[in-house]
Design an enzyme around this catalytic site. Structure first.
Site, PDB file in Angstrom:
ATOM      1  N   GLY A 153       0.807  -1.220   0.000  1.00 15.45           N
ATOM      2  CA  GLY A 153       0.000   0.000   0.000  1.00 15.45           C
ATOM      3  C   GLY A 153       0.835   1.262   0.000  1.00 15.45           C
ATOM      4  N   GLY A 154       1.998   1.195  -0.629  1.00 14.24           N
ATOM      5  CA  GLY A 154       2.932   2.319  -0.589  1.00 14.24           C
ATOM      6  C   GLY A 154       2.602   3.461  -1.524  1.00 14.24           C
ATOM      7  N   ILE A 214      -2.666  -7.685  -2.437  1.00 16.28           N
ATOM      8  CA  ILE A 214      -2.110  -8.524  -1.361  1.00 16.28           C
ATOM      9  C   ILE A 214      -2.976  -9.731  -1.070  1.00 16.28           C
ATOM     10  CG2 ILE A 214      -0.814  -6.643  -0.304  1.00 16.28           C
ATOM     11  CD1 ILE A 214      -3.017  -6.595   1.907  1.00 16.28           C
ATOM     12  N   THR A 254      -4.805   1.372  13.621  1.00 17.50           N
ATOM     13  CA  THR A 254      -5.434   2.661  13.888  1.00 17.50           C
ATOM     14  C   THR A 254      -6.032   2.701  15.285  1.00 17.50           C
ATOM     15  OG1 THR A 254      -7.322   4.057  13.250  1.00 17.50           O
ATOM     16  CG2 THR A 254      -7.485   1.720  12.749  1.00 17.50           C
ATOM     17  N   ASP A 255      -6.144   3.909  15.852  1.00 21.35           N
ATOM     18  CA  ASP A 255      -6.793   4.043  17.154  1.00 21.35           C
ATOM     19  C   ASP A 255      -8.290   3.752  17.076  1.00 21.35           C
ATOM     20  OD1 ASP A 255      -7.568   6.331  15.771  1.00 21.35           O
ATOM     21  OD2 ASP A 255      -6.818   7.746  17.263  1.00 21.35           O
ATOM     22  N   GLU A 256      -8.847   3.702  15.872  1.00 21.88           N
ATOM     23  CA  GLU A 256     -10.277   3.467  15.733  1.00 21.88           C
ATOM     24  C   GLU A 256     -10.698   2.069  16.204  1.00 21.88           C
ATOM     25  OE1 GLU A 256     -12.349   5.037  12.307  1.00 21.88           O
ATOM     26  OE2 GLU A 256     -10.550   6.136  11.715  1.00 21.88           O
ATOM     27  N   TYR A 313     -15.213  -0.374   8.933  1.00 21.92           N
ATOM     28  CA  TYR A 313     -13.770  -0.168   8.737  1.00 21.92           C
ATOM     29  C   TYR A 313     -12.998  -0.544   9.993  1.00 21.92           C
ATOM     30  CZ  TYR A 313      -9.394   2.366   9.177  1.00 21.92           C
ATOM     31  OH  TYR A 313      -8.086   2.703   9.445  1.00 21.92           O
ATOM     32  N   LYS A 354     -10.143  -3.593  10.685  1.00 18.30           N
ATOM     33  CA  LYS A 354      -8.777  -3.391  11.194  1.00 18.30           C
ATOM     34  C   LYS A 354      -8.579  -4.138  12.516  1.00 18.30           C
ATOM     35  CE  LYS A 354      -5.856  -1.275   9.809  1.00 18.30           C
ATOM     36  NZ  LYS A 354      -4.740  -1.650   8.888  1.00 18.30           N
ATOM     37  N   LEU A 411     -10.832  14.539   6.122  1.00 23.17           N
ATOM     38  CA  LEU A 411     -11.320  15.821   6.619  1.00 23.17           C
ATOM     39  C   LEU A 411     -10.418  17.010   6.285  1.00 23.17           C
ATOM     40  CD1 LEU A 411     -13.358  17.490   8.148  1.00 23.17           C
ATOM     41  CD2 LEU A 411     -12.208  16.862  10.281  1.00 23.17           C
ATOM     42  N   ASN A 471     -13.866  18.716  15.584  1.00 21.99           N
ATOM     43  CA  ASN A 471     -13.905  19.001  14.154  1.00 21.99           C
ATOM     44  C   ASN A 471     -14.191  20.478  13.885  1.00 21.99           C
ATOM     45  OD1 ASN A 471     -13.404  16.327  13.633  1.00 21.99           O
ATOM     46  ND2 ASN A 471     -15.526  15.804  13.145  1.00 21.99           N
ATOM     47  N   PRO A 483     -23.676   7.200  10.623  1.00 26.54           N
ATOM     48  CA  PRO A 483     -23.959   6.125  11.577  1.00 26.54           C
ATOM     49  C   PRO A 483     -22.678   5.673  12.293  1.00 26.54           C
ATOM     50  CG  PRO A 483     -24.982   5.673   9.436  1.00 26.54           C
ATOM     51  CD  PRO A 483     -24.069   6.841   9.249  1.00 26.54           C
ATOM     52  N   GLY A 484     -22.792   5.380  13.588  1.00 28.51           N
ATOM     53  CA  GLY A 484     -21.674   4.829  14.344  1.00 28.51           C
ATOM     54  C   GLY A 484     -20.513   5.778  14.497  1.00 28.51           C
ATOM     55  N   HIS A 485     -20.777   7.092  14.506  1.00 32.92           N
ATOM     56  CA  HIS A 485     -19.698   8.087  14.540  1.00 32.92           C
ATOM     57  C   HIS A 485     -19.099   8.172  15.942  1.00 32.92           C
ATOM     58  CE1 HIS A 485     -18.372  12.356  13.038  1.00 32.92           C
ATOM     59  NE2 HIS A 485     -17.368  11.529  13.288  1.00 32.92           N
TER      60      HIS A 485
END
Length: 334
Positions: A7-8, A60, A124-126, A148, A152, A188, A247, A272-274
């Site tokens: 993914g470079g 991949i 990711t921190d998500e 997403y 992950k 964003l 934000n 949704p799910g924010h």
């Protein structure tokens, strides 16, 4: 050292390749990228003839391709390859499962077969979900709230299982929100900058009070370089910058720097799910490696705005195509 970067051609991956080739004069980088909508070889145009850099177009999830590629011999794999935009995962999660979960499994099997000495999983921190107080540590439970983030988290758990079962040399990093050059304009900060340059509406989800920690992409790359060289297999390292902003604060700051009116902001229904807030505790990487971000948010955001101003042709080509259809789909489901 011979690195395989997956993914470079994307945002963080291309910045990482530039960083590594600049910092390590004897290292060699092979980049494999499927070149989906967010993969852009223009991000790497200035190094395409570098003798220490090779590009391979490929997916991949293709076991035969990965097996053949790894047979060339690599010291480490850095896995950036991912579908990464939450809104797109809400529209259709299947590509996220394919790349983020199946793709990671194929790579891990390749590490196992070819005895690659290091595998760095870029997460990711998500995956931690949302937290209104305190910060995420490496011991925080995984509570993803979007397709997403779930994909992950699933790939992170695969990495944990392959380390536990097969003792593979796997290290995972989880970073806060990145910003900087080459970021796809659906995210964003580049969306705000490019829409402001065009005097177009800037959508603000919900009340605009969702909080994110922002890190300049080159600081993230420095952290990854350290973890690649000094990290311990089986460990997780959080990477952040202590730049928490709502934000609304972020958008207003960018508009002020650009001398653009606040009435460009248009509040839209929340997605949704924010998740309400992400916040990273980076004590571990600071203590073990002495790493700290060196780019202030003020300098980083100014550099980023200047880059998009100076590279209008880059983002104009993107926004005139894929992004137009994408945003029509996103707002049609609100």
């Amino acid at each position: 050292m011979r690195l395989l970067v997956t993914g470079g051609a994307g945002f963080i991956g291309s910045n990482f390749i530039h960083f590594i080739l600049k910092e390590h004069q004897l290292w060699q980088v092979t980049n494999i990228d499927k070149l989906t909508y967010a993969g852009n070889l223009e991000n790497l145009e200035d190094i395409k003839d570098n003798a220490r850099y090779i590009f391979v177009k490929g997916d991949i999830t293709n076991k035969e391709l990965i097996d053949n590629l790894l047979s060339r011999g690599f010291d480490a794999i850095i896995n950036f390859a991912a579908e990464s935009h939450v809104d797109r995962s809400i529209l259709d999660s299947s590509p996220f499962i394919d790349t983020n979960v199946k793709g990671t499994q194929v790579l891990l099997e390749g590490v196992r077969k070819h005895k690659v000495e290091r595998f760095l999983q870029i997460s990711t921190d998500e995956v931690y979900g949302s937290r209104e107080v305190e910060k995420f540590t490496e011991e925080s439970p995984l509570l993803p709230n979007s397709p997403y983030a779930a994909s992950k988290a699933s790939s992170d758990l695969l990495c944990r299982a392959y380390y536990s079962t097969y003792k593979l040399p796997i290290i995972t990093t989880r970073c806060s929100n990145n910003y900087g050059p080459y970021q796809f304009p659906e995210k964003l900060i580049p969306l705000v900058i490019t829409n402001a340059l065009e005097n177009r509406d800037i959508p603000v989800y919900g009340d605009g009070l969702n909080v994110r920690d922002w890190i300049y992409v080159e600081d993230h790359c420095r952290a990854l370089d350290l973890v690649l060289q000094k990290g311990k297999p089986g460990e997780i390292y959080n990477v952040g910058a202590n730049n928490e902003k709502t934000n609304l604060e972020l958008i207003e700051l960018i508009l002020n720097i650009m001398d653009k009116p606040k009435n460009l902001m248009k509040f839209v229904s929340d997605r949704p799910g924010h998740d309400r807030r992400y916040a990273i505790d980076m004590t571990k990487i600071e203590t073990e490696f002495g790493w700290k971000p060196i780019t202030s948010f003020e300098d980083g955001i100014s550099n980023t705005i200047k880059w998009y101003i100076n590279n209008e042709s880059w983002w104009q080509r993107i926004k005139s195509g894929d992004c137009v259809d994408y945003y029509q789909k996103v707002y049609s489901i609100r």
